[in-house]
Design a protein around this motif. Structure first.
Motif, PDB file in Angstrom:
ATOM      1  N   LYS A 277       0.832  -1.205   0.000  1.00  0.00           N
ATOM      2  CA  LYS A 277       0.000   0.000   0.000  1.00  0.00           C
ATOM      3  C   LYS A 277       0.865   1.253   0.000  1.00  0.00           C
ATOM      4  O   LYS A 277       0.640   2.183  -0.775  1.00  0.00           O
ATOM      5  N   VAL A 278       1.878   1.264   0.849  1.00  0.00           N
ATOM      6  CA  VAL A 278       2.774   2.422   0.930  1.00  0.00           C
ATOM      7  C   VAL A 278       3.568   2.581  -0.363  1.00  0.00           C
ATOM      8  O   VAL A 278       3.729   3.692  -0.877  1.00  0.00           O
ATOM      9  N   ARG A 279       4.057   1.471  -0.916  1.00  0.00           N
ATOM     10  CA  ARG A 279       4.818   1.539  -2.167  1.00  0.00           C
ATOM     11  C   ARG A 279       3.963   2.091  -3.312  1.00  0.00           C
ATOM     12  O   ARG A 279       4.407   2.940  -4.077  1.00  0.00           O
ATOM     13  N   LEU A 280       2.724   1.602  -3.420  1.00  0.00           N
ATOM     14  CA  LEU A 280       1.844   2.080  -4.486  1.00  0.00           C
ATOM     15  C   LEU A 280       1.498   3.550  -4.291  1.00  0.00           C
ATOM     16  O   LEU A 280       1.486   4.323  -5.254  1.00  0.00           O
ATOM     17  N   ARG A 281       1.209   3.936  -3.058  1.00  0.00           N
ATOM     18  CA  ARG A 281       0.895   5.339  -2.792  1.00  0.00           C
ATOM     19  C   ARG A 281       2.063   6.229  -3.198  1.00  0.00           C
ATOM     20  O   ARG A 281       1.890   7.206  -3.929  1.00  0.00           O
ATOM     21  N   THR A 282       3.254   5.878  -2.769  1.00  0.00           N
ATOM     22  CA  THR A 282       4.438   6.661  -3.103  1.00  0.00           C
ATOM     23  C   THR A 282       4.658   6.698  -4.612  1.00  0.00           C
ATOM     24  O   THR A 282       4.924   7.759  -5.189  1.00  0.00           O
ATOM     25  N   PHE A 283       4.522   5.555  -5.251  1.00  0.00           N
ATOM     26  CA  PHE A 283       4.728   5.473  -6.693  1.00  0.00           C
ATOM     27  C   PHE A 283       3.758   6.385  -7.448  1.00  0.00           C
ATOM     28  O   PHE A 283       4.162   7.169  -8.302  1.00  0.00           O
ATOM     29  N   PHE A 284       2.465   6.298  -7.119  1.00  0.00           N
ATOM     30  CA  PHE A 284       1.470   7.078  -7.868  1.00  0.00           C
ATOM     31  C   PHE A 284       1.522   8.565  -7.516  1.00  0.00           C
ATOM     32  O   PHE A 284       1.258   9.407  -8.378  1.00  0.00           O
ATOM     33  N   ILE A 285       1.882   8.916  -6.298  1.00  0.00           N
ATOM     34  CA  ILE A 285       2.053  10.331  -5.961  1.00  0.00           C
ATOM     35  C   ILE A 285       3.213  10.903  -6.771  1.00  0.00           C
ATOM     36  O   ILE A 285       3.113  11.995  -7.330  1.00  0.00           O
TER      37      ILE A 285
END
Length: 159
Positions: free
Chosen positions: A59-67
């Motif tokens: 979840k954190v990786r995807l959030r960081t990636f898409f931000i």
């Protein structure tokens, strides 16, 4: 666990991350594929010994990636038209078409939204400077910018 099962299990997380952090409906398929690649990369980096659950880590990786992807898109869109024309080639007619398209898209905006887009993207003003020029707070600038860009994207999809 099988990679396909992991990807299927975290498919809703990829979709919700796209919708929340990089909502470009016209790019959904590309963003989804980017999310799958990021999940695979994150699985390679995941270490169970840290005590962090796999779901939270992804979840954190995807959030960081898409931000970060959204920031990149904003920077790319913020390039002055002249530098974008130079990167695209030296065809002045092509730049004229881009300028005409932007002008037509901006006609569908409120005057306040047009001002925000002009200050932020053409005059390269910060949100704080734009807020001062318009006499509103920074949150209002971000709201107007987001709303205007969404309207412009929707209008482009109709073209």
């Amino acid at each position: 666990m099988d990679l396909e099962k992991i990807l299927e299990a975290y498919r809703p997380l990829i979709i919700s991350s796209i919708q929340r952090y990089a909502n470009y409906p016209h790019l959904f398929e590309d963003l989804y594929q980017d999310g799958v690649v990021e999940i695979i990369s994150a699985l390679n980096d995941y270490d169970e010994d840290t005590g962090v659950s796999l779901g939270w880590f992804l979840k954190v990786r995807l959030r960081t990636f898409f931000i970060n992807k959204q920031k990149y898109e904003r920077r790319r869109m913020a390039l002055p038209l002249e530098s974008a024309e130079k990167k695209a080639g030296n065809d002045p007619f092509e730049g004229h078409l881009n300028r005409d398209l932007v002008n037509r898209l901006m006609e569908g905006l409120s005057s306040e939204e047009r001002d925000v887009i002009r200050f932020r993207y053409f005059d390269n003003m910060s949100a704080k400077e734009t807020a001062g020029a318009l006499g509103v707070n920074e949150q209002r600038v971000y709201y107007l910018e987001r709303t205007a860009l969404n309207r412009m994207r929707s209008a482009m999809d109709l073209c």
